[in-house]
Design an enzyme around this catalytic site. Structure first.
Site, short mmCIF file in Angstrom:
data_model
loop_
_atom_site.label_atom_id
_atom_site.label_comp_id
_atom_site.label_asym_id
_atom_site.label_seq_id
_atom_site.Cartn_x
_atom_site.Cartn_y
_atom_site.Cartn_z
N ASP A 12 41.98 23.61 53.12
CA ASP A 12 41.48 24.92 52.71
C ASP A 12 40.05 25.17 53.20
O ASP A 12 39.53 26.28 53.04
CB ASP A 12 41.52 25.04 51.18
CG ASP A 12 42.96 25.01 50.66
OD1 ASP A 12 43.87 25.43 51.40
OD2 ASP A 12 43.17 24.56 49.52
N ARG A 36 55.17 34.03 52.71
CA ARG A 36 54.97 32.58 52.90
C ARG A 36 56.28 31.80 52.76
O ARG A 36 57.16 32.18 51.99
CB ARG A 36 53.91 32.09 51.90
CG ARG A 36 52.59 32.81 52.15
CD ARG A 36 51.52 32.35 51.22
NE ARG A 36 51.15 30.97 51.47
CZ ARG A 36 50.29 30.28 50.71
NH1 ARG A 36 49.74 30.86 49.66
NH2 ARG A 36 50.00 29.04 50.99
N SER A 81 52.28 18.31 52.26
CA SER A 81 52.05 19.42 51.34
C SER A 81 52.13 18.94 49.90
O SER A 81 53.17 18.45 49.45
CB SER A 81 53.08 20.53 51.56
OG SER A 81 53.16 21.36 50.42
N GLY A 113 50.49 30.65 45.71
CA GLY A 113 51.49 29.73 46.26
C GLY A 113 51.69 28.52 45.36
O GLY A 113 52.82 28.04 45.17
N GLN A 120 52.00 20.83 47.37
CA GLN A 120 52.84 21.74 46.59
C GLN A 120 54.29 21.29 46.65
O GLN A 120 55.00 21.26 45.64
CB GLN A 120 52.68 23.17 47.12
CG GLN A 120 51.28 23.72 46.87
CD GLN A 120 51.03 25.08 47.47
OE1 GLN A 120 51.85 25.59 48.23
NE2 GLN A 120 49.89 25.67 47.17
C1 S3P Z 1 47.53 22.96 46.89
C2 S3P Z 1 47.97 22.39 48.05
C3 S3P Z 1 47.65 22.90 49.39
C4 S3P Z 1 46.45 23.84 49.35
C5 S3P Z 1 46.55 24.85 48.24
C6 S3P Z 1 46.63 24.15 46.89
C7 S3P Z 1 47.93 22.38 45.58
O1 S3P Z 1 48.75 23.61 49.89
O2 S3P Z 1 46.30 24.52 50.59
O3 S3P Z 1 45.41 25.70 48.25
O4 S3P Z 1 47.31 22.71 44.56
O5 S3P Z 1 48.86 21.57 45.58
P1 S3P Z 1 49.98 22.85 50.64
O6 S3P Z 1 50.70 22.06 49.62
O7 S3P Z 1 50.81 23.97 51.19
O8 S3P Z 1 49.33 22.02 51.69
#
Ligand code: S3P
Length: 439
Positions: A323, A129, A174, A101, A176
């Site tokens: 996580d 997702r 988030s 993701g 991400q």
């Molecule tokens: C991450 C952000 C989290 C986390 C994922 C890694 C990242 O997800 O659960 O394992 O590296 O930015 P979300 O942004 O969906 O919360």
């Protein structure tokens, strides 16, 4: 085809020192930022896992020169020469982000400011997702996604050099999402701001300045100003707090254990799990030792902790342990009373529906767990023994595979885990590392 792996109980307490592999989030960012930058960056301590390899393959396909090799300690290190001002090359094939993701969502931001058209896809889990959380703000900046209005991969992204800056009130905490918008914003003329309902991990805001891009980094607010080109940098990736949670929780649950996990990122946005363990009466302590770039690093001490008690975790703290909820729920199963994790709806859209999976797995252990709205409740059972002959389905979700493996290791019964190999997504040496602590 599905496999089944038997996980045997640990032969004795966990003792001694362990260094967990590099942080997954920081590794992805080091690879992607180096690929975006002008010049040759050096990266060290990068996690060698399937997810990070997805990011490496993606930046190669987009024209970055990657010269990275496995090191004696199992990490990846080397140089990456980025596309810089030239921009990424038009890839010939779709980019397959596998299970990652972080790769696909960050990449959407990376591609947005360039005149190329890229097909993005992933494995079965990633194709389930939600992507609209990323495509929506990037579309308001000027990028285009086809088919329009589709929420899942495969998607085709068409970037534009005429990207507009954005002030975005994100509906979810988030990192991400925040990172995708900020990375696009670096190339837009003006200031791009992301505000969040609760602070998510801030590795992007902490790492971009090393690549010459100043950021505003406040709890719940991040900002960049463009247009700018990232400049090559040197990044050393510290150990992954999410991986550290598995040996730390195993030590808390396994009689007579006492371990030290060294060189871990102690970023407050990541070590929420330690605070929860402490609130449950666990003997877990942080020992800061310094910084790696702007990331605080240090050691984590964890000892066997009988008499664990329940606690209530506030919704605004969930992002700092998002996580780690599966392994924390397992610890809660051994604690006296009812533990509540408030506001964990994001667990439904991880590599699997982790909320349902946690409840199902704990029920197999004979522990009552349930969801109420967006909250997870676990009715703990001090002295819990794991029944003989259980088979857990990891659903090819690495964090579930490791959680149920810890149940078998500390619970006194061999458990079988379907698709245990999924640990390769974030922590390929998980089993070996834990067993190396048994004398
Ligand atoms: C991450 C952000 C989290 C986390 C994922 C890694 C990242 O997800 O659960 O394992 O590296 O930015 P979300 O942004 O969906 O919360």
């Amino acid at each position: 085809m599905s496999t089944s792996t038997a996980i045997e109980p640990l032969a004795g307490p966990l003792t001694g020192e362990l260094r967990v592999p590099g942080d997954k989030s920081i590794s992805h960012r080091s690879v992607l930022f180096a690929a975006m930058a002008q010049g040759t960056s050096n990266v060290e301590g990068v996690l060698d896992s399937a997810d990070v390899r997805s990011s490496l393959a993606a930046v190669r396909a987009l024209g970055a020169e990657v010269d990275i090799a496995e090191q004696p300690d199992g990490s990846l290190a080397g140089s990456i020469t980025g596309w810089g001002k030239r921009g990424p090359a038009q890839p010939e094939e779709p980019i397959d982000c596998g299970n990652s993701g972080t790769t696909v969502r960050l990449l959407m931001g990376v591609l947005a400011p360039w005149d190329i058209t890229v097909q993005l896809t992933g494995d079965e889990s990633l194709q389930r997702r939600p992507m609209a959380r990323i495509t929506k703000p990037l579309t308001s900046m000027g990028a285009m996604f086809a088919p329009a209005g589709k929420n899942t991969l495969p998607l085709t992204e068409q970037g534009t050099r005429a990207l507009q800056p954005l002030t975005y009130q994100s509906p979810v905490a988030s990192a991400q999402l925040k990172t995708a918008v900020l990375l696009a914003g670096v190339f837009a003329e003006g200031t791009t701001t992301v505000c969040e309902p609760a602070p998510s991990r801030n590795h992007t805001e902490l790492m971009l300045p090393a690549f010459g891009v100043e950021t505003v980094c406040k709890p719940g607010k991040a900002q960049v100003s463009g247009p700018q080109t990232l400049q090559a940098a040197k990044v050393r990736v510290p150990g992954d707090p999410s991986s550290s949670a598995f040996p730390a929780c195993a030590a808390v649950l396994m009689p007579n254990s006492s371990i030290t996990i060294t060189n871990v990122s102690l970023n407050p946005g990541r070590i929420g799990y330690v605070k929860v363990l402490q609130a449950m009466g666990a003997q877990v302590e942080l020992q800061p030792t310094g910084f790696e770039g702007q990331e605080p690093v240090g050691n984590i001490h964890a000892r066997f902790s009988p008499n664990l008690r329940c606690c209530e975790v506030a919704a605004e703290d969930i992002a700092s342990m998002v996580d780690e909820i599966p392994i924390l729920a397992l610890v809660a199963a051994f604690a006296a009373g009812e533990t509540v994790f408030n506001g964990v709806s994001e667990l439904r859209v991880k590599e699997s529906d982790r909320l349902e999976a946690i409840i199902g797995g704990l029920e197999q252990l004979g522990v009552h767990a349930w969801s109420q709205g967006d909250d997870l409740h676990v009715a703990g059972q001090p002295g819990l023994r794991v029944p003989q002959g259980l088979t857990f389905d990891s659903q090819k979700d690495h964090r579930l595979a490791m959680t149920w493996a810890v149940a078998g290791m500390v619970g006194g019964a061999t458990v079988n885990i379907k698709d245990f190999e999924s640990v390769c997504i974030s922590y390929p040496t998980f089993s070996r590392d834990l067993r190396s602590l048994v004398q």
